[in-house]
Design an enzyme around this catalytic site. Structure first.
Site, short mmCIF file in Angstrom:
data_model
loop_
_atom_site.label_atom_id
_atom_site.label_comp_id
_atom_site.label_asym_id
_atom_site.label_seq_id
_atom_site.Cartn_x
_atom_site.Cartn_y
_atom_site.Cartn_z
CD GLU A 155 3.41 -7.26 -0.70
OE1 GLU A 155 2.97 -6.40 -1.26
OE2 GLU A 155 4.44 -7.47 -0.22
CD GLU A 307 -0.02 -3.59 0.80
OE1 GLU A 307 1.16 -3.06 0.27
OE2 GLU A 307 0.10 -4.72 1.62
#
Length: 667
Positions: A155, A307
């Site tokens: 991320e 995710e």
């Protein structure tokens, strides 16, 4: 063939699994994990994302023995591994010994270790240490049979304003502009006496008495995205030099700090993390929009949902749980929109740490739970869809979205902060989603020949070259829709002179002279063929003073009677301009007209409220996002590939139910 997602799905079908953090658990739990994974149909886990402190407990020390055992265990269980470089979260020893590796915010405050992401993208020490651990990782595991792909960092979004970053920013600017004269021109430094006489004077945007130069901040946003990409590429190149496995990192949807258009060509697999807010009434459409973005970043090819959550997250102020069936519904929604992998954070719920209240595939209450039963059932169900892997989703409509334009459009000191790029994008996407019209996302510079309708809800920055290409595309037969506050600035962030939107004035057949925000709602009226006002719609917050210059006036503002919506037949195509923010009913009515002009229809003639319809390959996905049972009509015969149930002229969907249909002739 170049490695990619197909490399991982070949022989496995759709990927199913999640982040696996065995270092949080004693080893006797690992054996149970492997058995549970097999029972749940898990075929891929991501390992090692936050393991740097375990792999390198002190500078220069290495402890790979535990990871050896984990990878061997996964291989024995038939579970492939997406092996992560652990560089997203340096151990405390780095910030303690080398505090210059820690990020600094705009005010000069150091952001310390004790959380995660505490690294400066411009730090030479961080770069050296991160590449050392990546080198050792790939040397040890490049040939391990469990490793199917590589996962770089996590991320990306770190920003730093320190002096090391300032020096790196100046190097980036030197490469971009070559001379200070060019930079001063691009930044418009004659305004407020900001002229630079030496490169050393240039700093990142830091806390200042008033508004920082918007062109400087636009270049700063570009630099920050590029600096992170440089770190990703450095790690990726080490992996590629030793391994032929595909490389990815995980995006975060419409995440403002990182320009994913510039990142996507550097990855073998496009991956995304998506956590919808169930309190948002439009969250199913936002999810679909985000999935369409990922497929578009992948070149209209399959992508991976890296995710998602099985239930509630832990980082919103009020975290709603997912009702029964929601986990499956969201996962299959991603598959419908091109995902060849649907994974979760995380496999086993943490008992400690900042995310201990975040849901997982195995809750703290154990596998004998409703949550894990749903996970297990869904994993086994996905095995029936193995043939879906690799199939594509076709779209005739594109929405234009550009990070550079987004950054520039939402700078301070603009006419109104009620104009939101993402909300405008969602507003225009929503009625298409309701109609079962599949959408790609693109940039103005993209090749648009595959599309019949292109919508630019917010395109503040537009170069002359891209405007000319859009004009030529409409002239050749395309239908273009342009939203308000578009075509106003060049790539430097300088406003075009003359009536707006200057570079699109010809194709739109209209021009404007003033932006006029309003406080709250306003009324607009449709114009009929005789020029008289008929029934209307509501709009909000924003108006523009425009005039038609060859375009037909479709709607007017009730207070001024000036045009609110125009339509211009141009060459073989049509160009629309919308000078306000219509309400849902207004945009729905406009969308009907856009689609008619373009000759585009949804995958079914009509859809009940809250039902999503997407065609992937030869399968039709029907997804009920509502709380009640609904009937979805279609013509002809079909069979539900999940249940084998034959259907004729329609399907019944339970609340949060899904049907995946193979239609026969006559459908």
């Amino acid at each position: 063939m170049k490695p990619g997602l197909h490399t991982v799905t070949d022989g496995r079908g759709l990927l199913f699994g999640g982040d696996y953090n065995p270092e949080q658990w004693p080893e006797h739990v690992w054996e149970e994990d492997a058995a549970l994974m097999r029972a749940a149909g898990v075929n891929l886990v991501t390992v090692g994302v936050f393991s740097w402190g375990r792999l390198e407990p002190a500078p220069g020390e290495r402890d790979f023995a535990w990871l050896d055992r984990v990878l061997d265990l996964m291989h024995g269980a038939g579970v492939a591994v997406d092996l992560a470089t652990p560089t997203a979260s340096p151990p405390p020893w780095m910030g303690h010994r080398w505090p210059e590796t820690l990020p600094v915010d705009e005010s000069g405050t150091t952001l310390w270790y004790g959380a995660r992401n505490q690294w400066c993208p411009s730090s030479p020490v961080y770069r050296a240490r991160s590449l050392e651990i990546v080198t050792d990782l790939v040397e040890r595991y490049a040939d391990h049979p469990a490793v199917a792909m590589w996962h770089v960092g996590n991320e990306y979004g770190q920003v730093c304003h320190c002096d090391l970053t300032a020096a790196n920013f100046r190097r980036w600017l030197t490469a971009r502009y070559r001379t200070l004269d060019e930079l001063n021109t691009a930044w418009g430094t004659t305004f407020w006496s900001q002229h630079y006489s030496d490169w050393a004077e240039i700093l990142p945007p830091r806390t200042a008495p008033y508004i920082v130069n918007p062109s400087q901040r636009l270049d700063w946003a570009r630099f920050c995205s590029d600096a992170l990409l440089d770190q990703f590429k450095a790690e990726r190149d080490l992996l590629r030099a030793r391994s032929d496995k595909p490389v990815t990192t995980n995006y975060m949807g419409l995440f403002k700090p990182v320009d994913y258009w510039s990142w996507a060509p550097e990855q073998d697999i496009i991956s995304n993390d998506w956590y919808p807010d169930l309190a948002d009434p439009r969250f199913p459409a936002r999810a679909a929009l985000t999935h369409d973005l990922m497929r578009s970043l992948a070149g209209r090819k399959p992508w991976m949902l890296m995710e998602q959550s099985t239930g509630a997250v832990n980082w919103r102020p009020h975290n709603l749980p997912k009702p029964a069936g929601q986990l499956r519904l969201e996962s299959l929604q991603a598959v419908a929109r091109g995902a060849d992998g649907v994974c979760y954070f995380q496999w086993r719920q943490s008992a400690f740490g900042a995310e201990r209240f975040h849901s997982a595939m195995v809750p703290l209450a154990g596998p004998d739970t409703t949550a894990h039963e749903e996970v297990r059932a869904h994993g086994l169900e996905l095995q029936q869809l193995s043939a879906v892997a690799g199939t594509e989703v076709r779209a005739d409509v594109a929405l234009l979205h550009d990070w550079n334009s987004w950054w520039a459009a939402e700078e301070r000191a603009r006419p109104s902060d009620r104009l939101s790029v993402v909300e405008q994008l969602t507003d225009y996407y929503y009625p298409l989603w309701q109609r079962g019209v599949t959408v790609d996302l693109a940039r103005a510079s993209s090749e648009l020949l595959a599309y019949q309708l292109v919508i630019a809800p917010s395109l503040f920055v537009l170069s002359d070259e891209d405007a000319a290409a859009l004009t030529a595309w409409v002239r050749a037969g395309g239908v273009l829709v342009v939203g308000p506050f578009s075509g106003l600035a060049d790539p430097r962030g300088h406003l075009h002179t003359g009536r707006f939107p200057a570079p699109l004035r010809e194709v739109l057949g209209m021009s404007g002279e003033a932006w006029r925000p309003v406080d709250g709602d306003l009324s607009c009226s449709w114009r009929d063929e005789t020029g008289f006002n008929t029934s209307g719609f509501r709009a909000r917050d924003w108006t523009e003073t425009i005039r038609a210059e060859g375009a037909e006036v479709i709607a007017t503002f009730d207070d001024s009677h000036s045009p609110a919506v125009t339509r211009h037949e141009f060459g073989a195509g049509v160009a629309w301009y919308i000078a306000t923010l219509p309400d849902a009913d207004g945009l729905s009515a406009l969308t009907t007209r856009f689609l008619k002009d373009a000759g585009v229809e949804g995958v079914l003639h009509s859809l009940p409220p809250n039902v999503e319809a997407v065609r992937r390959g030869d399968l039709l996905f029907l997804l009920n996002h509502g709380d009640g049972t609904v009937s979805v009509p279609f013509d002809g015969d079909a069979v539900d590939v999940l249940t084998g149930t034959p259907l004729h002229d329609g399907a019944q969907l339970a609340p949060r139910g899904v049907a995946i249909l193979r239609q026969h002739s006559g459908a």
